[in-house]
Each structure stands twice: as structure tokens, then as C-alpha cells.
Design a protein around this motif. Sequence first.
Motif, PDB file in Angstrom:
ATOM      1  N   ASP A  41       0.851  -1.197   0.000  1.00  0.00           N
ATOM      2  CA  ASP A  41       0.000   0.000   0.000  1.00  0.00           C
ATOM      3  C   ASP A  41       0.879   1.237   0.000  1.00  0.00           C
ATOM      4  O   ASP A  41       1.890   1.290   0.710  1.00  0.00           O
ATOM      5  N   GLN A  55     -14.711   2.556   7.761  1.00  0.00           N
ATOM      6  CA  GLN A  55     -13.880   1.600   7.015  1.00  0.00           C
ATOM      7  C   GLN A  55     -12.452   1.526   7.536  1.00  0.00           C
ATOM      8  O   GLN A  55     -11.831   0.470   7.449  1.00  0.00           O
ATOM      9  N   VAL A  62       2.836   0.512  -6.001  1.00  0.00           N
ATOM     10  CA  VAL A  62       2.964  -0.314  -7.210  1.00  0.00           C
ATOM     11  C   VAL A  62       2.938   0.632  -8.409  1.00  0.00           C
ATOM     12  O   VAL A  62       2.024   1.452  -8.543  1.00  0.00           O
ATOM     13  N   ASP A  87     -12.980  -0.874  -5.484  1.00  0.00           N
ATOM     14  CA  ASP A  87     -13.115   0.342  -6.298  1.00  0.00           C
ATOM     15  C   ASP A  87     -12.263   0.292  -7.566  1.00  0.00           C
ATOM     16  O   ASP A  87     -12.556   1.015  -8.525  1.00  0.00           O
ATOM     17  N   LEU A 111     -18.203  -0.316  -0.897  1.00  0.00           N
ATOM     18  CA  LEU A 111     -17.283  -1.179  -0.158  1.00  0.00           C
ATOM     19  C   LEU A 111     -17.890  -2.553   0.055  1.00  0.00           C
ATOM     20  O   LEU A 111     -17.194  -3.568   0.006  1.00  0.00           O
ATOM     21  N   ASN A 112     -19.209  -2.588   0.282  1.00  0.00           N
ATOM     22  CA  ASN A 112     -19.854  -3.891   0.442  1.00  0.00           C
ATOM     23  C   ASN A 112     -19.593  -4.784  -0.770  1.00  0.00           C
ATOM     24  O   ASN A 112     -19.201  -5.941  -0.638  1.00  0.00           O
TER      25      ASN A 112
HETATM   26  C1  LIG Z   1     -18.728   9.731   1.249  1.00  0.00           C
HETATM   27  C2  LIG Z   1     -18.617   8.274   0.966  1.00  0.00           C
HETATM   28  C3  LIG Z   1     -19.372   7.376   1.727  1.00  0.00           C
HETATM   29  C4  LIG Z   1     -19.314   6.018   1.456  1.00  0.00           C
HETATM   30  N1  LIG Z   1     -20.086   5.182   2.205  1.00  0.00           N
HETATM   31  C5  LIG Z   1     -20.086   3.855   1.921  1.00  0.00           C
HETATM   32  C6  LIG Z   1     -20.853   2.942   2.727  1.00  0.00           C
HETATM   33  O1  LIG Z   1     -21.498   3.332   3.708  1.00  0.00           O
HETATM   34  N2  LIG Z   1     -20.823   1.625   2.405  1.00  0.00           N
HETATM   35  C7  LIG Z   1     -20.090   1.159   1.338  1.00  0.00           C
HETATM   36  O2  LIG Z   1     -20.128  -0.046   1.059  1.00  0.00           O
HETATM   37  N3  LIG Z   1     -19.308   1.996   0.589  1.00  0.00           N
HETATM   38  C8  LIG Z   1     -19.290   3.316   0.860  1.00  0.00           C
HETATM   39  N4  LIG Z   1     -18.473   4.164   0.155  1.00  0.00           N
HETATM   40  C9  LIG Z   1     -17.544   3.608  -0.850  1.00  0.00           C
HETATM   41  C10 LIG Z   1     -16.262   3.082  -0.200  1.00  0.00           C
HETATM   42  O3  LIG Z   1     -15.623   4.112   0.518  1.00  0.00           O
HETATM   43  C11 LIG Z   1     -15.309   2.500  -1.246  1.00  0.00           C
HETATM   44  O4  LIG Z   1     -16.051   1.608  -2.047  1.00  0.00           O
HETATM   45  C12 LIG Z   1     -14.146   1.769  -0.564  1.00  0.00           C
HETATM   46  O5  LIG Z   1     -13.201   2.664  -0.037  1.00  0.00           O
HETATM   47  C13 LIG Z   1     -13.432   0.841  -1.559  1.00  0.00           C
HETATM   48  O6  LIG Z   1     -12.403   0.140  -0.885  1.00  0.00           O
HETATM   49  P1  LIG Z   1     -11.119  -0.330  -1.691  1.00  0.00           P
HETATM   50  O7  LIG Z   1     -10.274  -1.071  -0.710  1.00  0.00           O
HETATM   51  O8  LIG Z   1     -11.525  -1.005  -2.948  1.00  0.00           O
HETATM   52  O9  LIG Z   1     -10.418   1.017  -2.160  1.00  0.00           O
HETATM   53  P2  LIG Z   1      -9.768   2.167  -1.276  1.00  0.00           P
HETATM   54  O10 LIG Z   1     -10.440   2.287   0.032  1.00  0.00           O
HETATM   55  O11 LIG Z   1      -9.713   3.358  -2.153  1.00  0.00           O
HETATM   56  O12 LIG Z   1      -8.305   1.620  -1.001  1.00  0.00           O
HETATM   57  C14 LIG Z   1      -7.345   1.551  -2.041  1.00  0.00           C
HETATM   58  C15 LIG Z   1      -5.990   1.442  -1.388  1.00  0.00           C
HETATM   59  O13 LIG Z   1      -5.022   1.304  -2.416  1.00  0.00           O
HETATM   60  C16 LIG Z   1      -3.894   2.103  -2.114  1.00  0.00           C
HETATM   61  N5  LIG Z   1      -3.259   2.399  -3.402  1.00  0.00           N
HETATM   62  C17 LIG Z   1      -3.733   3.139  -4.426  1.00  0.00           C
HETATM   63  N6  LIG Z   1      -2.871   3.114  -5.470  1.00  0.00           N
HETATM   64  C18 LIG Z   1      -1.844   2.332  -5.084  1.00  0.00           C
HETATM   65  C19 LIG Z   1      -0.648   1.901  -5.719  1.00  0.00           C
HETATM   66  N7  LIG Z   1      -0.352   2.266  -6.979  1.00  0.00           N
HETATM   67  N8  LIG Z   1       0.194   1.093  -5.027  1.00  0.00           N
HETATM   68  C20 LIG Z   1      -0.079   0.709  -3.753  1.00  0.00           C
HETATM   69  N9  LIG Z   1      -1.210   1.088  -3.100  1.00  0.00           N
HETATM   70  C21 LIG Z   1      -2.067   1.875  -3.767  1.00  0.00           C
HETATM   71  C22 LIG Z   1      -4.451   3.318  -1.379  1.00  0.00           C
HETATM   72  O14 LIG Z   1      -3.482   3.869  -0.537  1.00  0.00           O
HETATM   73  C23 LIG Z   1      -5.600   2.689  -0.589  1.00  0.00           C
HETATM   74  O15 LIG Z   1      -5.190   2.275   0.703  1.00  0.00           O
HETATM   75  C24 LIG Z   1     -18.476   5.528   0.412  1.00  0.00           C
HETATM   76  C25 LIG Z   1     -17.698   6.420  -0.340  1.00  0.00           C
HETATM   77  C26 LIG Z   1     -17.767   7.777  -0.052  1.00  0.00           C
HETATM   78  C27 LIG Z   1     -16.929   8.740  -0.851  1.00  0.00           C
END
Ligand SMILES: Cc1cc2nc3c(=O)[nH]c(=O)nc-3n(C[C@H](O)[C@H](O)[C@H](O)COP(=O)(O)OP(=O)(O)OC[C@H]3O[C@@H](n4cnc5c(N)ncnc54)[C@H](O)[C@@H]3O)c2cc1C
Length: 411
Positions: free
Chosen positions: A35, A109, A134, A294, A307-308
Motif C-alpha cells: 500500500d 472503514q 505499485v 473500487d 465497499l460492500n
Molecule cells: C462519502 C462516501 C461514503 C461512502 N459510504 C459507503 C458505505 O457506507 N458503504 C459502502 O459499502 N461503501 C461506501 N463508500 C464507498 C467506499 O468508501 C469505497 O467503495 C471503498 O473505499 C473501496 O475500498 P477499496 O479497498 O476497494 O479502495 P480504497 O479504500 O480506495 O483503497 C485503495 C488502497 O489502495 C492504495 N493504493 C492506491 N494506489 C496504489 C498503488 N499504486 N500502489 C499501492 N497502493 C495503492 C491506497 O493507498 C488505498 O489504501 C463511500 C464512499 C464515499 C466517498
Amino acid sequence: MASNDPQILIAGGGPVGLFAALLLGRQGLRVRLFDENAAPQADPRAATTHSATLELLGEAGLVEDMARVGLMAPLIQFWDRPSGELIAQFDHAVLKNDTAYPYAIQCEQFKTAQLILERLATMPNVEVLQSHRVIEAAQSADAVEIAVEGPEGRASHKGAYLIGADGGRSTVRHQCGIEFAGFTWPERFIVLTTPFDFAASRGYCPRSYFADPEEWCNCFKVSADGPPGLWRTVSPTNPALADEQLMSDDAVEARLQRFFPSRERYEVVHRNLYVTHQRVAARFRHGRVLLAGDAAHVNNPIGGMGLNGGLQDAANLAEKLGAVLREGASDRLLDLYNLQRRTVATDFVQEQSIANKKQLEERDPATRRRNLDELKRIADDPARARLFLLRSSLIAAQRRVAAMTLAEVQP
Ligand SMILES: Cc1cc2nc3c(=O)[nH]c(=O)nc-3n(C[C@H](O)[C@H](O)[C@H](O)COP(=O)(O)OP(=O)(O)OC[C@H]3O[C@@H](n4cnc5c(N)ncnc54)[C@H](O)[C@@H]3O)c2cc1C
């Protein structure tokens, strides 16, 4: 740096990458996760964790701790903001025969990420390398190779598979040339976090939605550092206004007063602006590279599905990678992953999150009244309320996934 000859590389240690690492690690697989940040991001994003996802988190022994650091949320309320009328209230109790978890848990989260990190720290077969970005990804017939920039400089790492869980701007997705089709909403969403007690003063439950033709709003409670907790309001902003016009003390106070008039001035402890997209990757599998969370799909937060969906991707993928690597199952299972999870992203999450937004912002008075009356009728009929909650809690989506088989995968 430790070298344990990883089988699976994971780009991204958000909740999705971390959950995938946990589920793979529990199968005894060797995992190395990278990360770019030094710790989980603490901005106010996901909190609502639905029944279908709690089932998966429960299998990994996480739900008790999430309930301890979060809040139980069995209810959803829909309000008509202009009239102040409570239109509908749904109670997940009607799902008691459908799930062991007839409620949502409001767990920020970064807390979920932290709980998973604590478990990973005890697993010798999982390495978590924070402050490692990465930057490139390539593959051959039998391996993947990534270039990573860390505190000691640039290094390359090899594995059998790579999971791209590196968020909406995914480097892995870009490196694989995978299209991220969809659109971006013109309005940004503003999240204002306040200790003002909306339950005591107005009777709102921890998941409350407000329909308004001018400016819809969501109001959620999170436990934060413990009682009494914090409330997050989410609402759309005028695209013509600059950050300062939206984020100044006076602007956020005026916004909250407009929504929820109060004699007191609001204390605002956090203010965040988010650009919001509706996009799904053209494919979740590219040879030995798999996208999850995401990196694979993004949507507006109304209904709390992003996130779900991502955590469900992680569980689905970890099970299939385990079957391929431990039991020698066909890698066509990974095509089934693509089919199952892409179907959920397009047919459930995109469709539902867009419909949720349209319902809250509807402007035509007649359509608005019809929608609100229909929502009230659904909430008042237990059989229809159950169907509504099966869909909103993503149980229906998981049932659809379970019914999909390899026979449906294109050869
Ligand atoms: C206001 C708001 C409210 C929300 N509420 C909800 C909710 O209630 N329920 C729900 O299900 N979803 C909700 N979401 C959506 C949720 O926040 C995202 O879907 C979630 O963060 C996705 O998780 P992830 O691990 O896929 O990505 P992220 O949380 O974005 O994590 C990606 C990780 O990858 C790392 N990264 C990025 N690029 C690189 C790289 N090149 N090399 C190494 N590391 C890297 C980053 O540092 C980060 O730690 C909400 C979003 C927002 C904006």
C-alpha cells in the motif's frame, strides 16, 4: 525485506485488499500486499456494512469486533425533507429467516481495515508492505511481475497472480489497459461530520435518507471514538461553486441550517468533498491479474454499496484463487469470478445506487408524491419490505451470484 516467495501479490491495502489478504492467508497461501500509504486512510467514507457482507466477515471472525467498535443499525428511515414527514421506516428484523445478521453495522472503514491488519500481523505467510507504491505490472504465461517504489527504492516482485485492489484510480487497471466505462456526476458530494445529536433532537435513526427536490441529504451515525458518536451528513453541491465557497465555516453552517434548522451553531469536526462516479471495469480478469473493489467498480454512496460490493469481490476471489492454487482447480473459475462480480456491479450496485439518487432528488411533484407513497406502501407490507431489504442489503445479489455456474462462462 522479508522474502517468502509469494503466490499472490496484492496492490492496495484498503479494506478490500486487506480482506482478500486475510482470506487467502487463512488458507495458508503466501501473500504480499503493498500500500502506498503508511496507514489506512481515515477520511469519512464507508461505514454501512450490510447483512450479506456481514455473513462473509462473520466467517472470518470479524463481526463481533466490528459491532464492538461500531454501531448496530437495524433500521432505515426515509424522510420527506420539505414537509418533515417520516415517509417510511424499514426494520431488518423481517430478514430474520434470511440471514444470521438481520441488521447493518455502522463501522468506519478505517476501523475494519485496522481490525484486519491486526489479524494479518499474526500470519507469517502474509506480508504487508506499507509506504510501497505499485507502479508497473506485467505478466507472462505463468507469472506476474510488478515494479514497486518503496522507502529503499525501486524493486520488482513476482507471483502467480496479482490482485488490483488499488482503488478507483487503480494503477493496475491502467497498466492492463482495461477500460473504466461510465460517467462522473457533475455535482460533488460534501460530507459534514458533527456531534449534534440528531436522534435525541429529531428522532433520526443511524441510517436516515432525506428526499428533497432542491438538495437531498443522507444522515448517518458512526460511533467514532465512542459514545456519544458523530453524525455524518452527505449532500450534493453546486458544480459552479469553488471549494472555498462550499467549505468555509459560514458555508457549511448555512448548509446544515438549511437542512436541519437549529438555534445552536453546528460544530463541524470534519468537512470533505468527493467527486463521484458510476463506472465498471470492462473486465475484472486480465490473465493473471484480477481487479476487486473500487479498482473494478465505483458508484455513488447512497445505499452504502461500494465497499460492500468490494468486500464481496474479495471473498469470492479468495475462494476461487484458493481452489486454483491449493487444489489445482481450473483457472476458468477466475472467469466465473469476472462474470459473477461484474454482474453484481452492473445489475445490482450501479442500477440500485443510481435509482436511490434519482428517488431522493426527484423534482416533478407528481412523480415525487407517487414515489414516496409507493415507498410507504412497501414499508407497511412485511412481504414487500422483506423483498426491499433483501435487495438493499445485497442478499439478493449474493443469491444471484450463488446461482451462476461455470456453464454460463463464455469459453
Ligand atoms: C462519502 C462516501 C461514503 C461512502 N459510504 C459507503 C458505505 O457506507 N458503504 C459502502 O459499502 N461503501 C461506501 N463508500 C464507498 C467506499 O468508501 C469505497 O467503495 C471503498 O473505499 C473501496 O475500498 P477499496 O479497498 O476497494 O479502495 P480504497 O479504500 O480506495 O483503497 C485503495 C488502497 O489502495 C492504495 N493504493 C492506491 N494506489 C496504489 C498503488 N499504486 N500502489 C499501492 N497502493 C495503492 C491506497 O493507498 C488505498 O489504501 C463511500 C464512499 C464515499 C466517498
